[in-house]
Design an enzyme around this catalytic site. Sequence first.
Site, mmCIF file in Angstrom:
data_model
loop_
_atom_site.group_PDB
_atom_site.id
_atom_site.type_symbol
_atom_site.label_atom_id
_atom_site.label_comp_id
_atom_site.label_asym_id
_atom_site.label_seq_id
_atom_site.Cartn_x
_atom_site.Cartn_y
_atom_site.Cartn_z
ATOM 1 N N CYS A 79 0.839 -1.202 0.000
ATOM 2 C CA CYS A 79 0.000 0.000 0.000
ATOM 3 C C CYS A 79 0.880 1.261 0.000
ATOM 4 O O CYS A 79 1.538 1.548 -1.000
ATOM 5 C CB CYS A 79 -0.973 -0.026 1.173
ATOM 6 S SG CYS A 79 -2.336 1.156 1.004
ATOM 7 N N HIS A 166 -3.648 -5.193 0.397
ATOM 8 C CA HIS A 166 -3.127 -5.639 1.692
ATOM 9 C C HIS A 166 -3.153 -7.164 1.775
ATOM 10 O O HIS A 166 -4.180 -7.754 2.129
ATOM 11 C CB HIS A 166 -3.958 -5.033 2.833
ATOM 12 C CG HIS A 166 -3.709 -3.576 3.047
ATOM 13 N ND1 HIS A 166 -2.758 -3.107 3.921
ATOM 14 C CD2 HIS A 166 -4.282 -2.482 2.472
ATOM 15 C CE1 HIS A 166 -2.757 -1.776 3.897
ATOM 16 N NE2 HIS A 166 -3.666 -1.376 3.028
ATOM 17 N N GLU A 168 -1.893 -8.972 4.003
ATOM 18 C CA GLU A 168 -1.897 -9.434 5.389
ATOM 19 C C GLU A 168 -3.289 -9.619 5.969
ATOM 20 O O GLU A 168 -3.450 -10.308 6.982
ATOM 21 C CB GLU A 168 -1.098 -8.465 6.284
ATOM 22 C CG GLU A 168 -1.750 -7.108 6.528
ATOM 23 C CD GLU A 168 -1.452 -6.062 5.455
ATOM 24 O OE1 GLU A 168 -1.583 -4.865 5.738
ATOM 25 O OE2 GLU A 168 -1.079 -6.465 4.330
ATOM 26 N N SER A 220 -0.069 -12.936 37.232
ATOM 27 C CA SER A 220 -1.428 -12.398 37.192
ATOM 28 C C SER A 220 -2.468 -13.493 37.058
ATOM 29 O O SER A 220 -3.660 -13.234 37.230
ATOM 30 C CB SER A 220 -1.567 -11.440 36.000
ATOM 31 O OG SER A 220 -1.472 -12.156 34.777
ATOM 32 N N GLY A 221 -2.040 -14.700 36.719
ATOM 33 C CA GLY A 221 -2.975 -15.776 36.406
ATOM 34 C C GLY A 221 -3.234 -15.889 34.925
ATOM 35 O O GLY A 221 -3.810 -16.865 34.454
ATOM 36 N N GLY A 222 -2.811 -14.864 34.148
ATOM 37 C CA GLY A 222 -3.003 -14.872 32.705
ATOM 38 C C GLY A 222 -1.957 -15.707 31.990
ATOM 39 O O GLY A 222 -0.957 -16.140 32.568
ATOM 40 N N VAL A 223 -2.174 -15.908 30.691
ATOM 41 C CA VAL A 223 -1.306 -16.798 29.934
ATOM 42 C C VAL A 223 0.102 -16.236 29.792
ATOM 43 O O VAL A 223 1.087 -16.978 29.856
ATOM 44 C CB VAL A 223 -1.931 -17.108 28.548
ATOM 45 C CG1 VAL A 223 -2.082 -15.857 27.706
ATOM 46 C CG2 VAL A 223 -1.112 -18.155 27.809
ATOM 47 N N ASP A 224 0.255 -14.916 29.626
ATOM 48 C CA ASP A 224 1.579 -14.351 29.368
ATOM 49 C C ASP A 224 2.517 -14.539 30.560
ATOM 50 O O ASP A 224 3.626 -15.075 30.420
ATOM 51 C CB ASP A 224 1.473 -12.865 29.019
ATOM 52 C CG ASP A 224 0.648 -12.604 27.779
ATOM 53 O OD1 ASP A 224 0.536 -13.525 26.944
ATOM 54 O OD2 ASP A 224 0.105 -11.491 27.635
ATOM 55 N N SER A 225 2.083 -14.098 31.739
ATOM 56 C CA SER A 225 2.958 -14.226 32.909
ATOM 57 C C SER A 225 3.146 -15.691 33.292
ATOM 58 O O SER A 225 4.216 -16.085 33.772
ATOM 59 C CB SER A 225 2.408 -13.425 34.093
ATOM 60 O OG SER A 225 1.181 -13.950 34.555
ATOM 61 N N SER A 226 2.130 -16.513 33.069
ATOM 62 C CA SER A 226 2.244 -17.936 33.406
ATOM 63 C C SER A 226 3.279 -18.631 32.531
ATOM 64 O O SER A 226 4.108 -19.409 33.015
ATOM 65 C CB SER A 226 0.886 -18.626 33.260
ATOM 66 O OG SER A 226 -0.073 -18.046 34.122
#
Length: 523
Positions: A79, A166, A168, A220-226
């Site tokens: 583009c 585009h 993508e 935090s219990g979330g996927v990233d920190s886990s």
Amino acid sequence: MQQKIIILDFGSQTTQLIGRRVRELDTFCEILPYNKFPANDPTVIGVILSGSPFSVHDPEAFQVDLQQFIGRLPVLGICYGAQFISHTLGGKVEKADSREYGRAHLTEVCTNNPLFKGFEPNSQVWMSHGDTITAIPEGFKVIASTHDVKYAAFANEGNVYGVQFHPEVFHSLQGTQLLRNFVVDICGSRQGWSAASFVDTTVAELKKELGNDRVILGLSGGVDSSVAAVLLNRAIGSRLTCIFVDHGMLRKNEFQQVMNDYQGLGLNVIGVDASKKFFTDLAGVTDPEQKRKIIGRDFVEVFNEQAKAIINTAPKGEQEGAVRWLAQGTIYPDRIESLNITGKVIKSHHNVGGLPKEMNLQLCEPLKWLFKDEVRRVGRQLGMPEHLIERHPFPGPGLAVRILGDITPEKVRILQDADDIYIRGLREYTDADGKTLYSKIWQAGAILLSTVRSVGVMGDERTYEHPVALRAVTSTDAMTADWAHLPYDFMAKVSNEIINKVRGVNRVCYDISSKPPATIEWE
């Protein structure tokens, strides 16, 4: 030596999508501001120029010196990137008679050109531009057109390519094929980037970088920190100490459930119940931004208190086992959104931008190059339980931003009960294809409209209680989201169960707003 594609970002809203598509081709890529090309990096095998909100004729339009890589590396302009190549090298870009936006079909395609290898006749693409190329530079030739756009794609013999559509986005049906042709065939990617290779490489790098130092990490219990915690645990074992703070506004029974999960994974976790402090400091506060600031401030205070206790009991100075690192679950989209590319920060993130000075620690971010879907693949590679990996995103302030108005323990209890019925229902309802509704949804949750009361009838009595709104969206990256079309029988069952079982609720609504113009969360 790891190969990489460099994506130069000119401020497009879909730049992250380009990155995700390249990563899906098992090829590492790095998104950088348009003016930060790493000229001396021998691992770069190709360059992609993104779209932009600007016209090439705007005085403030972003520009890059093409001579840094043209003639040395394969280049693909998308583009604005294509228009910038044409404009800079002697072609012509003019205002289109009407904005070219939406679906189009490639009519004249040079399938013998490597960029369009394997393309089908009349392939659908997605246009989104106000300017159009009306002449291409000397030495270039047209390799694709549409009914309205003669120079839909062009190329020269020196591996420079431009497309005005585009590839993508989902609506370009063979967009992934085009990117594969460029990344794999033209740039020569060995496709060595994978979850397995990332785990092996990162664990080795962490062992080397951290040595015998100790690390603290906020969970935090979330996927990233886990996933970050499990990855670090594989590298340094018991020298990692995790801190999980309960601010009192997690989902029902979530604190204990997550603690059990973490202990089952062999993590060294300290659980801190600080709910009393948070509820006290939030008393009477109704402004959403103020609620977020109080929760953020209190979290830092509680975390720092725990971290200092760990630091004070560990060896000091240069001794082995000293605490010198703070780990975070920062992922690549966090960092991209926090970059100041167009002069405006898209979103600030609590885990991007530095550390409290008094902690005197170095930052460790093992997931900083990963997109969310890659984080999940790494989690599976690490053998983590599926319910942790597929956990929906959940806001840091928790249910505080899903309660309109002030926060009280009773309001949190009401919302926890309603939300628990809703989320359990999503997990248990199996669709015709055998998948649960929960697995098909990006994010879901209940919102308590505690500033509103509605009239109802239960038995022979009049009630005057709160409504609950249910929210569920589908998305790939949370930058845009569509409301999920949940089955009517599911909605009826959940609504009935919430009203019958949750004391304080007499009405259930469903939010059918998409993002934009709405946001996923209500506050």
